[in-house]
Design an enzyme around this catalytic site. Sequence first.
Site, PDB file in Angstrom:
ATOM      1  CG  ASP A 259      -5.592   8.345  -6.264  1.00  0.00           C
ATOM      2  OD1 ASP A 259      -4.788   8.890  -5.489  1.00  0.00           O
ATOM      3  OD2 ASP A 259      -5.258   7.404  -7.017  1.00  0.00           O
TER       4      ASP A 259
ATOM      5  CD  GLU B 141      -1.240  10.387  -4.612  1.00  0.00           C
ATOM      6  OE1 GLU B 141      -2.112  10.245  -5.481  1.00  0.00           O
ATOM      7  OE2 GLU B 141      -0.686   9.413  -4.048  1.00  0.00           O
TER       8      GLU B 141
ATOM      9  CD  GLU C 299      -3.649   3.523  -6.417  1.00  0.00           C
ATOM     10  OE1 GLU C 299      -3.923   4.736  -6.441  1.00  0.00           O
ATOM     11  OE2 GLU C 299      -2.921   2.983  -7.266  1.00  0.00           O
TER      12      GLU C 299
ATOM     13  CG  HIS D 164      -2.845   6.482  -1.590  1.00  0.00           C
ATOM     14  ND1 HIS D 164      -3.901   5.902  -2.225  1.00  0.00           N
ATOM     15  CD2 HIS D 164      -2.338   7.371  -2.495  1.00  0.00           C
ATOM     16  CE1 HIS D 164      -4.038   6.415  -3.444  1.00  0.00           C
ATOM     17  NE2 HIS D 164      -3.101   7.316  -3.633  1.00  0.00           N
TER      18      HIS D 164
ATOM     19  CG  HIS E 210       1.035   5.436  -5.379  1.00  0.00           C
ATOM     20  ND1 HIS E 210      -0.317   5.677  -5.512  1.00  0.00           N
ATOM     21  CD2 HIS E 210       1.151   4.449  -4.468  1.00  0.00           C
ATOM     22  CE1 HIS E 210      -0.973   4.849  -4.721  1.00  0.00           C
ATOM     23  NE2 HIS E 210      -0.115   4.092  -4.072  1.00  0.00           N
TER      24      HIS E 210
ATOM     25  CG  HIS F 135      -6.079   5.976 -10.229  1.00  0.00           C
ATOM     26  ND1 HIS F 135      -5.148   5.483  -9.341  1.00  0.00           N
ATOM     27  CD2 HIS F 135      -6.472   4.917 -10.987  1.00  0.00           C
ATOM     28  CE1 HIS F 135      -4.989   4.173  -9.553  1.00  0.00           C
ATOM     29  NE2 HIS F 135      -5.775   3.824 -10.553  1.00  0.00           N
TER      30      HIS F 135
ATOM     31  CD  GLU G 167      -2.159   3.574 -11.988  1.00  0.00           C
ATOM     32  OE1 GLU G 167      -2.708   4.628 -11.613  1.00  0.00           O
ATOM     33  OE2 GLU G 167      -1.283   3.008 -11.328  1.00  0.00           O
TER      34      GLU G 167
HETATM   35 ZN   LIG Z   1      -2.868   8.362  -5.383  1.00  0.00          ZN
END
Ligand SMILES: [Zn+2]
Length: 255
Positions: free
Chosen positions: A45, A179, A34, A36, A174, A120, A122
């Site tokens: 992630d 992170e 994903e 970032h 996010h 992650h 989701e």
């Molecule tokens: Zn992430």
Amino acid sequence: MKKNVLMYEMDSFSYVDSIKRWNKTIIIPVGAIEQHGPHMSMNVDVNLSLSISKGIAEKINCIVAYPITYAAKSQQRSGGGYHLIGTTSIEGNTLISYVKDIIKEYIRHGFKNIILINGHFENNSFLMEGIDLALNDTKDSFRKIALLSYWDFVPEETINKLYPDGFTGWALEHAGVMETSLMLYLYPDLVNMKKVLDLPPADLPLYDIYPIIPERTPKSGCLSSPKNASVEKGEILYKVCVDGISKALKKEYSI
Ligand SMILES: [Zn+2]
């Protein structure tokens, strides 16, 4: 060959032997591919759930499985959205089947305790479903499967310390301070703080809109600014997560 907690770096004979003789617990890290932001790689992630799993495995003496890398669609309010190029998602049904198959394989290998460590946001509901279906298919003996997201183990006093100007919640983290700090501590070569775009937190409604309205995601792809991230914060976050999760799992599984 060096001694390792990583299943996929072991030879299969030592792996079989360790399961037979003493090791009945395996951690499956779950991540995503994903975007970032402009300042970090797309495997955040995966790498964070893997590193945290490794830290826990060294403490509680168990094995870490090869991580689940491709994962659930990034949502606009928690990952910027699945429309962004780079973010590479799979459908919910695919993830459920994939997780179910992998769990069934580790049950076949002889593990009694399986722990999924999610990185992650989701993924959660799909992981729950995959776990449930795997257990339905393998009812023959008792097993205990845990599912957790590592950020839930950051205590409030740590949040207050790391976010003196106020905390906007994990969903908006996010590619933000948490992170980015963890990546600075664990994978400094995959972060470039010079490329950080310091924008205000995403201003999104309290509901989701489909199809996604791309303009609502900040131009950085980050839902809050990573500007205040640091190696020191990353170390604190890593330690509270590894310690907190290890303690909880020791108690849960009596190991
Ligand atoms: Zn992430």
